[in-house]
Enzyme design. Structure first.
Site, PDB file in Angstrom:
ATOM      1  N   ASP A  66       1.476  -0.288  -1.985  1.00 22.99           N
ATOM      2  CA  ASP A  66       0.339   0.369  -1.333  1.00 22.99           C
ATOM      3  C   ASP A  66       0.250  -0.066   0.121  1.00 22.99           C
ATOM      4  OD1 ASP A  66      -0.444  -2.276  -2.166  1.00 22.99           O
ATOM      5  OD2 ASP A  66      -2.506  -1.739  -1.652  1.00 22.99           O
ATOM      6  N   GLU A 119      -2.536  -4.072  -3.444  1.00 26.75           N
ATOM      7  CA  GLU A 119      -2.583  -5.379  -2.754  1.00 26.75           C
ATOM      8  C   GLU A 119      -3.586  -5.367  -1.621  1.00 26.75           C
ATOM      9  OE1 GLU A 119      -1.459  -8.618   0.071  1.00 26.75           O
ATOM     10  OE2 GLU A 119      -1.628  -6.472   0.449  1.00 26.75           O
TER      11      GLU A 119
END
Lengths: 348, 56
Positions: A66, A119
């Site tokens: 991400d 994250e």
């Protein structure tokens, strides 16, 4: 003509801000299958997982798939490849995949590459894998620059300070906001004394994230949302109990548990493997400690194994509209990772 | 016993028999970190310094 690494380019074309990673994960799972990983799949948390080798000893290369929001058109300018996540941290994740794809695994070992989701959010992906693997070595994919190894990340704790005071005429002062600001100023003075003579990594770094107040005509309530970056010496619990807990006249609440700081042993087998690999690639190795936090703060205390963060790119470009990575540096990072696996006896 | 000369203060540093390549040793005289960059011939360089950097 610059040869753009296919894994990196493909992953950058899959824009994947936190919460919208599925298409990028699907692409990476297929890419790892194409590169002859023995297994590649999306796990129940939505992470992309690729596995090579069947040995009893396991190393995990944990990157994140991400990014923060803000799509940046993928384009090449000279040696620099622009795109959201090129530095933070698809460069690192792609380098993991390309390095592992290029080596033969020793029969005693298994390599697991994970592109974790979320994250940049609440680390949903890393929290999912924490107790599902027990590696003997872990490398976390975050930009360190190709010739440096990240040893440390600071801890973090958010909290809300609340003050309630009876409404008084503004000419008298002493309302809930005044109390809050006075308490906060006192805390900053104590922090300043603690930080004296310390490096950034050793310091407490508090900041105000938001401040709101409201009144019902009889009472005013002021709330200060604060975030604090913590050193190794101050755990989130100590920060809450012995620092925020000592504040007079305010209520302290926290919605989420904090994350303790982490610092790797610079003399472990893993850091030695990196120092040798960086020198083998023609670099002068360096160590770095960072002011932020990453998934290493979550997994390393659970796995209790040598763990460092590594990846190509300049972290000063993290989260910026100018995010880009040098293709040459990316190539060197892949070389370093290949050498690290060899130096550790994991690959031939 | 193997030994190396400290690059910072020129002290002679005796090494353990099991010293490994890329191991970081500390000079007992001046405290500087040294990295064993070669075992044969035995050679040291100043170990990497710990820098500080922004990073999430």
């Amino acid at each position: 003509m610059i040869d753009i690494p296919e894994t990196l380019l493909g992953l950058l074309h899959q824009y994947s801000p936190s919460g919208s990673e599925a298409a990028a994960v699907k692409w990476l799972v297929q890419r790892m299958a194409d590169l002859q990983f023995e297994q590649s799949f999306m796990d129940e948390a939505g992470n992309a997982v690729g596995i090579k080798g069947t040995g009893p000893h396991q190393i995990i290369l944990l990157g994140h798939i991400d990014t923060v929001k803000g799509e940046i058109p993928v384009r090449l300018e000279g040696d620099n490849l622009y795109g959201r996540g090129s530095v933070d941290a698809k460069g690192s994740l792609s380098a993991f995949v390309d390095a592992v794809a290029s080596v033969s695994i020793h029969p005693d070992w298994q390599i697991v590459v994970i592109g974790a989701v979320d994250e940049e959010g609440d680390s949903k992906g890393a929290r999912y894998i924490c107790n599902r693997y027990q590696p003997e070595i872990a490398i976390i994919g975050e930009p360190s620059q190709w010739n440096r190894v990240t040893l440390g990340y600071k801890g973090s704790q958010q909290a809300v300070l609340t003050s309630r005071q009876p409404i008084t005429h503004s000419s008298q002062g002493g309302n809930a906001n005044d109390v809050l600001l006075g308490v906060w100023q006192g805390l900053l003075e104590r922090v300043k004394a603690f930080n004296q003579g310390k490096t950034m990594f050793e310091q407490i770094i508090p900041t105000v994230l938001n401040m709101v107040s409201e009144s019902n005509g009889f009472e005013m309530e002021g709330r200060l949302e604060v975030g604090t970056r913590l050193p190794i010496s101050i755990s989130p619990q100590v920060w809450l109990e012995e620092w925020l807990g000592e504040l007079k006249g305010v209520e302290v609440n926290h919605q989420f548990s904090g994350i303790p700081a982490y610092q790797a042993d610079k003399n472990s087998v893993l850091t030695r493997a990196f120092l040798g690999a960086i020198r083998q690639a023609g670099g002068k190795p360096g160590f770095v400690n960072k002011s932020g936090t990453s998934d290493i703060n979550l997994v390393a205390p659970v796995w209790q194994c040598p763990a460092v963060a590594f990846g190509p790119g300049d972290s000063n470009l993290d989260h910026t509209p100018n995010e880009h990575i040098s293709i040459a540096d990316y190539g060197k990072a892949v070389l370093v990772l290949v050498s690290v696996l060899k130096n550790l006896g994991i690959s031939s | 016993m193997k030994s190396v000369i400290c690059l910072e203060c020129e002290a002679e540093i005796n090494l353990d028999a099991g010293v490994e390549k890329n191991e970081i040793i500390v000079c007992p005289d001046c405290g500087v970190d040294l990295e064993i960059v070669s075992l044969d011939p035995l050679a040291v360089e100043l170990a990497p310094m710990e820098e500080e950097d922004w990073g999430e």
